[in-house]
Write an enzyme that holds these catalytic residues in place. Sequence first.
Site: not given
Ligand code: NAD
Ligand code: DAU
Length: 356
Positions: A39, A64, A135-137, A160, A164
């Site tokens: 999207k 979307d 995700t592990d969350e 979130y 998930k």
């Molecule tokens: P991100 O936010 O970087 O990317 C999400 C992508 O999805 C973007 O390109 C966005 O444009 C697209 N998108 C959002 N809503 C949409 C919709 N309605 N239709 C089509 N496209 C859409 O996310 P990420 O960090 O790359 O995470 C990707 C996946 O992995 C997610 O499902 C997230 O839950 C999972 N995940 C992320 C992490 C992490 O640490 N980032 C860890 C474990 C699992």
């Molecule tokens: O565990 C997997 C998840 O990890 C994914 O499913 C999510 O999509 C991804 O965003 C991530 O979630 P977190 O909340 O763990 O990630 P974030 O980078 O937002 O935060 C990491 C840790 O740092 C968390 O304990 C919150 C803290 N934090 C985060 C931000 C943005 C801060 O202390 N300051 C900040 O400004």
Amino acid sequence: MERKHQSILITGGAGFIGSHLTRLFVNKYPDTQIVNLDKLTYAGNLKNLKDIDQRPNYHFEKGDICDGELLKKLFAKYKFDGVLHCAAESHVDRSISDPLAFVKTNVLGTATLLNAAKENWQNNFEGKLFYHISTDEVYGSLGNTGYFTENTPYDPRSPYSASKASSDHFVRAYHHTYGLPTIISNCSNNYGPYHFPEKLIPLCINNIIHNKPLPIYGEGLNIRDWLFVEDHVKAIDLIFHNGKTGETYNIGGHNEWKNIDIIRELCKQMDKKLGRHPGTSEKLITYVKDRAGHDLRYAIDATKLSKELGWKPSVQFEEGLAKTIDWYLNNEEWLENVTSGAYMKYYEEMYGGDYV
Ligand code: NAD
Ligand code: DAU
């Protein structure tokens, strides 16, 4: 036996993990058609894919996952035999300020996509696979000991993770009710290039470059298990081709860090790379109000994946962090593009005007 696919739909391929996944599949499987449906929300960026977007086996469709009619057309046009579902709203803090956006994309979007796969594959599921990236969350928060296994009961605690968890339940429901071949993987925190600078590591890299405060929630004692993003997408590739349908696989780095320690390591490495006096960047560390409902600790037990499919992470954390910092320092234009405009507004609302 390894599954083979001719036409794969990747959703969210323009995001952080999705772009690494799309790059891996486009490069590794030149005879497979890879269609990226995205999207292009604030988190989606086609520049993340500029090195592969001219490849003959790559196609982009803007749209979307909540749009059932569009999905029907795409299934008919490309005849997908595999789906890698990565699209989501992914940032916990944004889920606290706008939970319904997460319900829409993560719950309704996933259900709409599952339904499109079921309808378009017309109950002939031979050779098909719907792979859901999660995700592990969903498992909640750990105390100081223990690990999440695939059997840990779900206990999501943020909008979130609740969205998930709900999407995971829909995937399992489609498997059990309709026989849709599905696989879910639940991964720990990823880091690496193209990570949007709303998340802890890239946000702090950007702020160190610009000598801005590094906002640490609470006392910085929360623990996350960090995995280099390329190791995550390699695990997805392995599971997608060799995992058992109907199953869940945990993916994790066995690499736990307290937030404050990770930021100290980041400051140390960046002072060196930027030619700053040791200790300069650490002075930017600023403790701020804690995240509401902040989960204390996540840690994954990935034994099933390593025993059944022989996977293990290949990148050590210090090395992965160094690679990540180098990427951001060499791609300042990318960073400037994504941190202008709407990002500044988000940053001010999230962290307060004095802080920018
Ligand atoms: P991100 O936010 O970087 O990317 C999400 C992508 O999805 C973007 O390109 C966005 O444009 C697209 N998108 C959002 N809503 C949409 C919709 N309605 N239709 C089509 N496209 C859409 O996310 P990420 O960090 O790359 O995470 C990707 C996946 O992995 C997610 O499902 C997230 O839950 C999972 N995940 C992320 C992490 C992490 O640490 N980032 C860890 C474990 C699992
Ligand atoms: O565990 C997997 C998840 O990890 C994914 O499913 C999510 O999509 C991804 O965003 C991530 O979630 P977190 O909340 O763990 O990630 P974030 O980078 O937002 O935060 C990491 C840790 O740092 C968390 O304990 C919150 C803290 N934090 C985060 C931000 C943005 C801060 O202390 N300051 C900040 O400004």
